[in-house]
Design a protein around this motif. Structure first.
Motif, PDB file in Angstrom:
ATOM      1  N   THR A  48     -62.387  16.958   3.305  1.00  0.00           N
ATOM      2  CA  THR A  48     -61.946  17.997   2.379  1.00  0.00           C
ATOM      3  C   THR A  48     -61.482  17.428   1.047  1.00  0.00           C
ATOM      4  OG1 THR A  48     -60.397  19.842   2.094  1.00  0.00           O
ATOM      5  CG2 THR A  48     -59.584  17.946   3.315  1.00  0.00           C
ATOM      6  N   ASP A  49     -61.550  18.263   0.026  1.00  0.00           N
ATOM      7  CA  ASP A  49     -60.966  17.917  -1.268  1.00  0.00           C
ATOM      8  C   ASP A  49     -59.627  18.634  -1.455  1.00  0.00           C
ATOM      9  OD1 ASP A  49     -61.767  20.541  -1.652  1.00  0.00           O
ATOM     10  OD2 ASP A  49     -62.888  20.138  -3.493  1.00  0.00           O
ATOM     11  N   GLU A  50     -59.143  19.288  -0.399  1.00  0.00           N
ATOM     12  CA  GLU A  50     -57.873  20.020  -0.456  1.00  0.00           C
ATOM     13  C   GLU A  50     -56.671  19.163  -0.059  1.00  0.00           C
ATOM     14  OE1 GLU A  50     -57.679  24.043   0.908  1.00  0.00           O
ATOM     15  OE2 GLU A  50     -59.853  24.231   0.854  1.00  0.00           O
ATOM     16  N   TRP A  51     -56.905  17.917   0.305  1.00  0.00           N
ATOM     17  CA  TRP A  51     -55.841  16.982   0.655  1.00  0.00           C
ATOM     18  C   TRP A  51     -55.922  15.762  -0.245  1.00  0.00           C
ATOM     19  CZ3 TRP A  51     -57.100  16.426   6.579  1.00  0.00           C
ATOM     20  CH2 TRP A  51     -56.811  17.615   7.248  1.00  0.00           C
ATOM     21  N   CYS A  52     -54.836  15.006  -0.283  1.00  0.00           N
ATOM     22  CA  CYS A  52     -54.821  13.693  -0.930  1.00  0.00           C
ATOM     23  C   CYS A  52     -53.812  12.829  -0.178  1.00  0.00           C
ATOM     24  CB  CYS A  52     -54.466  13.808  -2.416  1.00  0.00           C
ATOM     25  SG  CYS A  52     -52.782  14.379  -2.720  1.00  0.00           S
ATOM     26  N   ILE A  53     -53.901  11.528  -0.369  1.00  0.00           N
ATOM     27  CA  ILE A  53     -52.985  10.588   0.281  1.00  0.00           C
ATOM     28  C   ILE A  53     -52.078   9.993  -0.788  1.00  0.00           C
ATOM     29  CG2 ILE A  53     -52.783   8.466   1.633  1.00  0.00           C
ATOM     30  CD1 ILE A  53     -55.640   9.015   2.672  1.00  0.00           C
ATOM     31  N   GLY A  54     -50.832  10.431  -0.805  1.00  0.00           N
ATOM     32  CA  GLY A  54     -49.843   9.857  -1.711  1.00  0.00           C
ATOM     33  C   GLY A  54     -50.024  10.186  -3.182  1.00  0.00           C
TER      34      GLY A  54
ATOM     35  N   GLY B 151     -48.806  12.848  -4.785  1.00  0.00           N
ATOM     36  CA  GLY B 151     -47.641  13.502  -5.362  1.00  0.00           C
ATOM     37  C   GLY B 151     -47.818  14.983  -5.656  1.00  0.00           C
ATOM     38  N   ASP B 152     -49.006  15.537  -5.419  1.00  0.00           N
ATOM     39  CA  ASP B 152     -49.254  16.969  -5.619  1.00  0.00           C
ATOM     40  C   ASP B 152     -48.752  17.710  -4.379  1.00  0.00           C
ATOM     41  OD1 ASP B 152     -50.332  19.567  -5.693  1.00  0.00           O
ATOM     42  OD2 ASP B 152     -52.201  18.909  -6.630  1.00  0.00           O
ATOM     43  N   ASP B 153     -47.711  18.529  -4.539  1.00  0.00           N
ATOM     44  CA  ASP B 153     -47.109  19.228  -3.394  1.00  0.00           C
ATOM     45  C   ASP B 153     -48.086  20.120  -2.636  1.00  0.00           C
ATOM     46  OD1 ASP B 153     -44.675  18.037  -3.909  1.00  0.00           O
ATOM     47  OD2 ASP B 153     -43.875  19.742  -5.029  1.00  0.00           O
ATOM     48  N   THR B 154     -49.141  20.579  -3.275  1.00  0.00           N
ATOM     49  CA  THR B 154     -50.101  21.459  -2.601  1.00  0.00           C
ATOM     50  C   THR B 154     -51.238  20.695  -1.928  1.00  0.00           C
ATOM     51  OG1 THR B 154     -51.485  21.765  -4.567  1.00  0.00           O
ATOM     52  CG2 THR B 154     -49.649  23.323  -4.253  1.00  0.00           C
ATOM     53  N   LYS B 155     -51.288  19.355  -2.106  1.00  0.00           N
ATOM     54  CA  LYS B 155     -52.387  18.569  -1.536  1.00  0.00           C
ATOM     55  C   LYS B 155     -51.955  17.331  -0.749  1.00  0.00           C
ATOM     56  CE  LYS B 155     -56.195  18.038  -3.846  1.00  0.00           C
ATOM     57  NZ  LYS B 155     -57.255  17.740  -4.815  1.00  0.00           N
TER      58      LYS B 155
END
Length: 191
Positions: free
Chosen positions: A144-150, A152-156
């Motif tokens: 997914t492109d709806e997550w990130c690792i570290g 800092g985006d509170d929604t991802k």
């Protein structure tokens, strides 16, 4: 007259040398920028699932991020045959014996619970169900492109959250969690 010619020659040499040095520095800066732009950063995070609620469910979850895309692969053992749910929960706190210290589903956008990518809404932590054979092993994959690792985006940003494996199946309609039953395994998503 000799002094003027000498000063002119010295000035010309200094000017030519300084221009030559400036060009070298400009080339070096350009080369560095091009190298940095060509490097694509990849992040990888492997977390360990621990049994909860007197289960024997263990395993690992691997998250990889490259070019803004996160892939998750969960490999589990010790599950009962059938369908089980897996979610991302609010807190990376797996300290309680029942896994409830992780809080509810991770839902930073305030959507209703549902199936991943459902038009009616879903939590960013609503991964879904997976099947387990008689050998008790299960595998789940999601990209997914709806997550990130570290990031800092509170929604991802998934860091600081937890992966929870449930005993039951997510019905995708019961609010707020899909009535998936006991939390049988937990892993904090910590860098």
């Amino acid at each position: 007259m000799k002094n003027i010619k000498l000063v002119t020659i010295i000035f010309a040499l200094v000017f030519a040398t300084s221009c030559k040095n400036d060009k070298k520095e400009e080339v070096k800066e350009t080369e560095v920028e091009e190298v940095v732009n060509e490097v694509s950063k990849e992040k990888k995070l492997v977390i360990t699932l621990s049994p909860k609620s007197d289960s024997k469910v263990e395993g690992t979850v691997t998250f990889k991020e490259k070019d803004g895309i996160v892939s998750m692969t969960a490999n589990m053992t010790g599950l009962t045959e059938g369908e089980h749910a897996i979610h991302i929960h609010e807190k990376a706190d797996c300290s309680s014996p029942d896994g409830k210290s992780t809080g509810g589903h991770w839902n930073p956008t305030g959507q209703p619970h549902g199936k991943w990518k459902a038009e009616t809404g879903y939590h960013k932590g609503d991964i879904g169900n997976f099947k387990v054979a008689a050998d008790g092993q299960g595998v789940v994959s999601l990209t997914t492109d709806e997550w990130c690792i570290g990031c800092g985006d509170d929604t991802k940003d998934i860091t600081g959250k937890a992966v929870i494996v449930h005993q039951g199946t997510d019905d995708f309609t019961s609010q707020p969690s899909g009535a998936a039953g006991a939390r049988v395994s937990c892993a904090g998503i910590i860098e």
